[in-house]
Design a protein around this motif. Structure first.
Motif, mmCIF file in Angstrom:
data_model
loop_
_atom_site.group_PDB
_atom_site.id
_atom_site.type_symbol
_atom_site.label_atom_id
_atom_site.label_comp_id
_atom_site.label_asym_id
_atom_site.label_seq_id
_atom_site.Cartn_x
_atom_site.Cartn_y
_atom_site.Cartn_z
ATOM 1 N N VAL A 43 8.793 10.748 -24.341
ATOM 2 C CA VAL A 43 8.112 10.849 -23.052
ATOM 3 C C VAL A 43 8.127 9.473 -22.388
ATOM 4 O O VAL A 43 7.470 8.532 -22.849
ATOM 5 N N LEU A 44 8.920 9.351 -21.322
ATOM 6 C CA LEU A 44 9.004 8.127 -20.534
ATOM 7 C C LEU A 44 7.924 8.141 -19.458
ATOM 8 O O LEU A 44 7.384 9.198 -19.130
ATOM 9 N N PRO A 45 7.595 7.002 -18.855
ATOM 10 C CA PRO A 45 6.521 6.968 -17.864
ATOM 11 C C PRO A 45 6.857 7.680 -16.555
ATOM 12 O O PRO A 45 8.014 7.992 -16.258
ATOM 13 N N ASP A 46 5.825 7.908 -15.773
ATOM 14 C CA ASP A 46 5.989 8.303 -14.381
ATOM 15 C C ASP A 46 6.783 7.212 -13.669
ATOM 16 O O ASP A 46 6.637 6.021 -13.959
ATOM 17 N N ALA A 47 7.641 7.621 -12.747
ATOM 18 C CA ALA A 47 8.398 6.698 -11.907
ATOM 19 C C ALA A 47 9.287 5.754 -12.718
ATOM 20 O O ALA A 47 9.495 4.605 -12.337
ATOM 21 N N ALA A 48 9.823 6.249 -13.829
ATOM 22 C CA ALA A 48 10.725 5.420 -14.626
ATOM 23 C C ALA A 48 12.029 5.135 -13.893
ATOM 24 O O ALA A 48 12.688 4.136 -14.163
ATOM 25 N N LEU A 49 12.413 6.002 -12.987
ATOM 26 C CA LEU A 49 13.564 5.741 -12.125
ATOM 27 C C LEU A 49 13.055 5.358 -10.735
ATOM 28 O O LEU A 49 12.628 6.221 -9.963
ATOM 29 N N GLY A 50 13.032 4.067 -10.455
ATOM 30 C CA GLY A 50 12.651 3.603 -9.123
ATOM 31 C C GLY A 50 11.289 2.975 -8.989
ATOM 32 O O GLY A 50 10.967 2.391 -7.954
ATOM 33 N N GLY A 51 10.455 3.078 -10.028
ATOM 34 C CA GLY A 51 9.148 2.440 -9.969
ATOM 35 C C GLY A 51 8.136 3.196 -9.137
ATOM 36 O O GLY A 51 8.460 4.106 -8.374
ATOM 37 N N TYR A 52 6.878 2.786 -9.277
ATOM 38 C CA TYR A 52 5.763 3.443 -8.592
ATOM 39 C C TYR A 52 5.424 2.680 -7.310
ATOM 40 O O TYR A 52 6.062 1.681 -6.960
ATOM 41 N N LEU A 53 4.419 3.137 -6.596
ATOM 42 C CA LEU A 53 3.961 2.459 -5.391
ATOM 43 C C LEU A 53 3.432 1.068 -5.732
ATOM 44 O O LEU A 53 2.857 0.849 -6.798
ATOM 45 N N ALA A 54 3.603 0.140 -4.816
ATOM 46 C CA ALA A 54 3.103 -1.212 -5.017
ATOM 47 C C ALA A 54 1.681 -1.379 -4.506
ATOM 48 O O ALA A 54 1.030 -2.386 -4.793
ATOM 49 N N ASP A 55 1.194 -0.400 -3.757
ATOM 50 C CA ASP A 55 -0.135 -0.493 -3.156
ATOM 51 C C ASP A 55 -0.648 0.925 -2.924
ATOM 52 O O ASP A 55 0.007 1.726 -2.255
ATOM 53 N N LEU A 56 -1.815 1.234 -3.471
ATOM 54 C CA LEU A 56 -2.377 2.571 -3.284
ATOM 55 C C LEU A 56 -3.292 2.646 -2.064
ATOM 56 O O LEU A 56 -3.608 3.739 -1.596
ATOM 57 N N ARG A 57 -3.731 1.508 -1.576
ATOM 58 C CA ARG A 57 -4.637 1.534 -0.424
ATOM 59 C C ARG A 57 -3.877 1.744 0.883
ATOM 60 O O ARG A 57 -4.294 2.515 1.741
ATOM 61 N N ASP A 58 -2.756 1.056 1.007
ATOM 62 C CA ASP A 58 -1.975 1.135 2.245
ATOM 63 C C ASP A 58 -0.501 0.947 1.910
ATOM 64 O O ASP A 58 0.067 -0.121 2.130
ATOM 65 N N PRO A 59 0.146 1.975 1.358
ATOM 66 C CA PRO A 59 1.549 1.835 0.934
ATOM 67 C C PRO A 59 2.461 1.407 2.086
ATOM 68 O O PRO A 59 2.363 1.945 3.190
ATOM 69 N N ASP A 60 3.316 0.428 1.818
ATOM 70 C CA ASP A 60 4.259 -0.067 2.819
ATOM 71 C C ASP A 60 5.427 0.907 2.924
ATOM 72 O O ASP A 60 6.161 1.110 1.945
ATOM 73 N N PRO A 61 5.641 1.524 4.083
ATOM 74 C CA PRO A 61 6.739 2.498 4.210
ATOM 75 C C PRO A 61 8.120 1.892 4.017
ATOM 76 O O PRO A 61 9.094 2.617 3.789
ATOM 77 N N ASP A 62 8.214 0.560 4.084
ATOM 78 C CA ASP A 62 9.507 -0.102 3.922
ATOM 79 C C ASP A 62 9.803 -0.494 2.476
ATOM 80 O O ASP A 62 10.868 -1.044 2.201
ATOM 81 N N SER A 63 8.859 -0.252 1.571
ATOM 82 C CA SER A 63 9.098 -0.632 0.169
ATOM 83 C C SER A 63 8.713 0.487 -0.785
ATOM 84 O O SER A 63 8.160 0.248 -1.854
ATOM 85 N N LEU A 64 9.026 1.711 -0.392
ATOM 86 C CA LEU A 64 8.709 2.861 -1.223
ATOM 87 C C LEU A 64 9.757 3.045 -2.323
ATOM 88 O O LEU A 64 10.880 2.556 -2.209
ATOM 89 N N PRO A 65 9.413 3.763 -3.381
ATOM 90 C CA PRO A 65 10.412 4.058 -4.407
ATOM 91 C C PRO A 65 11.595 4.821 -3.824
ATOM 92 O O PRO A 65 11.413 5.634 -2.907
#
Length: 279
Positions: free
Chosen positions: A40-62
């Motif tokens: 069982v690999l982690p969530d978002a193992a391909l591409g990574g998760y969000l860098a900010d949960l409060r205000d995600p940057d639309p230009d740096s999404l997975p």
């Protein structure tokens, strides 16, 4: 006695898909060398998760990947006779989902789109709509993605659908609003372990919990991968650093023992539960 070696990963994954795929290949090889049959690999193992949960940057999404992306096909090839669960950002047209697939060398065995979303995710991902278990060479398995396991109904739905093993793929961070000076003292670290043990014990199933490590943007991930028995006991675990928790379990025998006297699923009283109404 049919023993199954179950492995849950704690590791860091970011935006570089080629790097992520190389890391997945290495982890699969390490798991195979330890005799693991389920990884069982982690969530978002391909591409990574969000860098900010409060205000995600639309230009740096997975990066969003179609369900038939070549990288997912490659993970299946690498899996061979092993069952591997892996998380990624799924593209369905212009819609994004926080998603996971379970694969072997023969292809996709099961899929899940994260149903429950913390506030920051709602502006990025659409919500999944269901929980469903699926058959594998190792028995019937179900998948949850991080915040899903906060809700008892999620794991219960999978158990009622026959899941004997639940794979929980996470990118679970430390507390965003009240971060503790030490990770071991963090509120979210305590809850992460609590949910893993409770979901296993209340459904009397085996649970394999993976998680990201390290940091991305303002997010610091907990690690704490583990395999939990149907009594809620932790059979193997990592701590905050990268690693693989491996446990050997006779799943059928363990479930039978746990349910011999007290059978939680069989002793439910659905007619007494107020479902969907107001308290």
């Amino acid at each position: 006695m049919a023993l199954t070696r179950i492995a849950a990963v704690a590791a860091h994954f970011g935006r570089d898909l080629d790097f992520d795929l190389d890391r997945i290949a290495t982890l699969i090889e390490h798991a195979r060398s330890s005799g693991a049959q389920l990884l069982v690999l982690p969530d978002a193992a391909l591409g990574g998760y969000l860098a900010d949960l409060r205000d995600p940057d639309p230009d740096s999404l997975p990066p969003a990947l179609p369900s038939d992306d070549a990288r997912l096909t490659k993970v299946a090839e690498l899996a061979g006779d092993m069952v591997v669960c892996v998380g990624f950002c799924e593209a369905d047209g212009d819609t994004r989902y926080n998603a996971a697939v379970a694969v072997t060398g023969d292809g996709v065995l099961g899929r899940h789109r994260k149903v429950h979303q913390p506030p920051g995710e709602r502006s990025v991902y659409a919500a999944g709509e269901t929980f469903a278990a699926f058959d594998t060479p190792l028995g019937r398995i179900g998948m949850l993605i991080d915040y899903d396991k906060t809700f008892p109904e999620s794991a219960r739905s999978l158990a009622l659908d026959g899941a004997e093993v639940i794979a929980c793929l996470s990118a679970w961070p430390t507390s965003i609003t009240n971060r503790a000076p030490r990770m071991s003292q963090d509120r979210q670290a305590r809850l992460f372990d609590l949910y893993d043990q409770a979901r296993a014990a209340e459904n009397q199933v085996v649970l394999a919990s993976s998680n990201q490590t390290g940091a991305m943007g303002g997010m610091r991930f907990l690690g704490q991968a583990k395999v939990v028995g149907p009594g809620g006991d932790i059979l193997a675990r990592t701590w905050s650093k990268a690693g693989i928790a491996v446990a050997e379990v006779d799943v059928g025998a363990e479930l039978a023992t746990a349910r011999r006297v007290l059978h939680h699923l069989g002793e439910r009283k659905p007619e007494a539960y107020r479902m969907g109404g107001t308290a």
